[in-house]
Design a protein around this motif. Structure first.
Motif, PDB file in Angstrom:
ATOM      1  N   UNK A  14       0.833  -1.275  -0.003  1.00 38.47           N
ATOM      2  CA  UNK A  14      -0.128  -0.021  -0.115  1.00 38.47           C
ATOM      3  C   UNK A  14       0.980   1.281  -0.082  1.00 38.47           C
ATOM      4  N   UNK A  15       1.837   1.357   0.622  1.00 43.53           N
ATOM      5  CA  UNK A  15       2.842   2.280   0.801  1.00 43.53           C
ATOM      6  C   UNK A  15       3.453   2.569  -0.411  1.00 43.53           C
ATOM      7  N   UNK A  16       3.985   1.489  -1.052  1.00 43.67           N
ATOM      8  CA  UNK A  16       4.712   1.407  -2.379  1.00 43.67           C
ATOM      9  C   UNK A  16       3.880   1.981  -3.441  1.00 43.67           C
ATOM     10  N   UNK A  17       2.632   1.524  -3.264  1.00 49.13           N
ATOM     11  CA  UNK A  17       1.666   2.009  -4.386  1.00 49.13           C
ATOM     12  C   UNK A  17       1.383   3.448  -4.199  1.00 49.13           C
ATOM     13  N   UNK A  18       1.330   3.946  -3.195  1.00 47.67           N
ATOM     14  CA  UNK A  18       0.849   5.355  -2.639  1.00 47.67           C
ATOM     15  C   UNK A  18       2.170   6.431  -3.452  1.00 47.67           C
ATOM     16  N   UNK A  19       3.463   5.891  -3.030  1.00 50.87           N
ATOM     17  CA  UNK A  19       4.540   6.820  -3.434  1.00 50.87           C
ATOM     18  C   UNK A  19       4.552   6.786  -4.956  1.00 50.87           C
ATOM     19  N   UNK A  20       4.535   5.393  -5.686  1.00 54.99           N
ATOM     20  CA  UNK A  20       4.619   5.434  -7.037  1.00 54.99           C
ATOM     21  C   UNK A  20       3.535   6.318  -7.694  1.00 54.99           C
ATOM     22  N   UNK A  21       2.561   6.097  -7.231  1.00 53.98           N
ATOM     23  CA  UNK A  21       1.358   6.607  -7.934  1.00 53.98           C
ATOM     24  C   UNK A  21       1.541   8.445  -7.903  1.00 53.98           C
ATOM     25  N   UNK A  22       2.303   8.916  -7.103  1.00 54.35           N
ATOM     26  CA  UNK A  22       2.616  10.270  -6.840  1.00 54.35           C
ATOM     27  C   UNK A  22       4.036  10.514  -7.524  1.00 54.35           C
ATOM     28  N   UNK A  23       4.215   9.665  -8.390  1.00 55.03           N
ATOM     29  CA  UNK A  23       5.401   9.838  -9.303  1.00 55.03           C
ATOM     30  C   UNK A  23       6.837   9.952  -8.823  1.00 55.03           C
ATOM     31  N   UNK A  24       6.658   9.380  -7.581  1.00 56.98           N
ATOM     32  CA  UNK A  24       8.091   9.269  -6.691  1.00 56.98           C
ATOM     33  C   UNK A  24       8.473   7.700  -7.143  1.00 56.98           C
ATOM     34  N   UNK A  25      10.011   7.347  -6.912  1.00 61.10           N
ATOM     35  CA  UNK A  25      10.427   6.180  -7.092  1.00 61.10           C
ATOM     36  C   UNK A  25      10.591   5.780  -5.576  1.00 61.10           C
ATOM     37  N   UNK A  26      10.019   4.415  -5.304  1.00 60.67           N
ATOM     38  CA  UNK A  26      10.204   3.925  -4.073  1.00 60.67           C
ATOM     39  C   UNK A  26      11.631   3.256  -3.985  1.00 60.67           C
ATOM     40  N   UNK A  27      12.376   3.798  -3.005  1.00 57.43           N
ATOM     41  CA  UNK A  27      13.567   2.908  -2.611  1.00 57.43           C
ATOM     42  C   UNK A  27      13.226   2.047  -1.214  1.00 57.43           C
ATOM     43  N   UNK A  28      13.076   0.847  -1.356  1.00 56.10           N
ATOM     44  CA  UNK A  28      12.720   0.064  -0.352  1.00 56.10           C
ATOM     45  C   UNK A  28      13.843  -0.571   0.299  1.00 56.10           C
ATOM     46  N   UNK A  67       6.777  -5.131  -2.380  1.00 51.54           N
ATOM     47  CA  UNK A  67       7.106  -4.266  -3.224  1.00 51.54           C
ATOM     48  C   UNK A  67       6.731  -4.335  -4.727  1.00 51.54           C
ATOM     49  N   UNK A  68       6.549  -5.661  -5.121  1.00 51.14           N
ATOM     50  CA  UNK A  68       6.036  -5.699  -6.554  1.00 51.14           C
ATOM     51  C   UNK A  68       4.643  -5.531  -6.630  1.00 51.14           C
ATOM     52  N   UNK A  69       3.856  -5.978  -5.613  1.00 53.32           N
ATOM     53  CA  UNK A  69       2.355  -5.890  -5.671  1.00 53.32           C
ATOM     54  C   UNK A  69       2.166  -4.406  -5.789  1.00 53.32           C
ATOM     55  N   UNK A  70       2.972  -3.664  -4.730  1.00 54.88           N
ATOM     56  CA  UNK A  70       2.579  -2.111  -4.806  1.00 54.88           C
ATOM     57  C   UNK A  70       2.847  -1.598  -6.261  1.00 54.88           C
ATOM     58  N   UNK A  71       3.811  -1.949  -6.992  1.00 53.80           N
ATOM     59  CA  UNK A  71       4.414  -1.247  -8.292  1.00 53.80           C
ATOM     60  C   UNK A  71       3.218  -1.760  -9.355  1.00 53.80           C
ATOM     61  N   UNK A  72       2.884  -3.103  -8.991  1.00 52.27           N
ATOM     62  CA  UNK A  72       2.048  -3.701  -9.875  1.00 52.27           C
ATOM     63  C   UNK A  72       0.630  -2.815  -9.982  1.00 52.27           C
ATOM     64  N   UNK A  98      11.178   1.331  -9.428  1.00 50.62           N
ATOM     65  CA  UNK A  98      11.325   1.220  -8.183  1.00 50.62           C
ATOM     66  C   UNK A  98      12.598   0.452  -7.844  1.00 50.62           C
ATOM     67  N   UNK A  99      13.071   0.448  -6.655  1.00 50.81           N
ATOM     68  CA  UNK A  99      14.259  -0.487  -6.263  1.00 50.81           C
ATOM     69  C   UNK A  99      14.410  -0.879  -4.889  1.00 50.81           C
TER      70      UNK A  99
END
Length: 297
Positions: free
Chosen positions: A78-92, A103-108, A264-265
């Motif tokens: 959920x956190x990854x999806x939120x950040x990616x949806x705001x055009x940010x690159x999640x670094x986990x 990570x992968x579910x959120x990015x998907x 994402x990474x």
């Protein structure tokens, strides 16, 4: 370029304690400052909440901490999806490699069809049914591909998150027999250390990048630090001799940056208990910076 740093201090999926301190080791190596130094906006979003293994012993269970890992990976997704949806690159920052499920579910959810570059000494393609150890950090890629009888396959949404034809493993050199069968069955691409020695990292990455960017909407890089040789990265949970060397891994990251494909990474399996003066944490920071565009000139 805007990035969001997310820590996941979890070692529930591993058989050795210590990788829960990985996010702290990488932060201690000044990840945020390094990214800002090369002109990248980096916001640290803190850590996902993770239960302690001391609270709930799983010694008598065949599979270790599945419900706890399910909860953590859903929160992460959920956190990854939120950040990616705001055009940010999640670094986990991990944590053990089971966090990749989230990570992968959120990015998907945020991006759509996802290509995955999976750097790892191990294939991580076991399931509950095939795992010799019961450690879930040896299963996340199988679950992300939709294999296995587990709720972890259904993180955020039911079923497969990534397609085999857009998934590439690099640096693999420790593969269980059931994993070999799944590799053949699924059709994922695997560049073992034999392939790296024979072809060279440049050619491997050319082919890998072509695979993960073909008919996809984004690329996720999953970097298990045990992909490197233990001489380079001694502080990892499950070291395997004969891995990727220092310049090879930097070249891989630099080619990812050159391709301008990363969405994402994650960096996982840093174990500061086994490290020497945070060498592995320092190297993790270098590699994230290389993947995001740092150059010598």
């Amino acid at each position: 370029m805007n990035t969001s740093i997310i820590g996941v201090p979890m070692d529930l999926g591993a058989n050795r304690r210590g990788v829960d301190m990985g996010p702290s080791a990488i932060r201690y190596a000044d990840l945020r400052a390094k990214l800002e130094e090369i002109g990248i906006d980096a916001k640290d979003k803190g850590n996902i909440s993770v239960p302690l293994p001391e609270i709930d012993s799983m010694e008598a269970e065949e599979i270790k901490y599945p419900k706890q890992i399910e909860a953590v990976t859903n929160s992460l997704a959920l956190q990854v999806s939120k950040e990616a949806s705001q055009n940010r690159i999640p670094i986990i920052l991990g944590g053990d490699h089971s966090i990749a499920i989230g990570s992968i579910a959120g990015m998907k959810q945020a991006v759509g069809e996802l290509g995955v570059l999976w750097f790892d000494a191990h294939a991580d393609l076991n399931t509950f049914e095939t795992s010799p150890s019961g450690n879930i950090h040896g299963m996340p890629l199988a679950f992300s591909l939709g294999y296995g009888n587990s709720n972890l396959v259904n993180c955020l949404e039911k079923g497969q998150k990534i397609k085999p034809e857009n998934t590439v493993l690099i640096g693999t050199r420790s593969i269980d027999e059931p994993e070999k069968e799944l590799i053949e069955k699924s059709g994922v691409t695997v560049f073992t250390m034999y392939d790296l020695d024979k072809m060279g990292m440049n050619r491997v990455m050319e082919e890998a990048l072509s695979i993960v960017t073909s008919n996809t909407d984004g690329v996720h890089v999953s970097l298990d630090m045990d992909a490197l040789d233990p001489v380079e990265a001694p502080g990892v949970g499950t070291p395997v001799r004969g891995g990727i060397n220092y310049r090879e891994v930097h070249l891989a990251m630099e080619l990812i940056a050159e391709a301008q494909c990363i969405n994402s990474m994650e960096v996982v399996e840093v174990n500061p208990i086994l490290d020497s003066v945070n060498r592995t944490g320092d190297l993790a920071v270098e590699l994230v910076a290389s993947a995001l565009g740092e150059r010598v000139l």
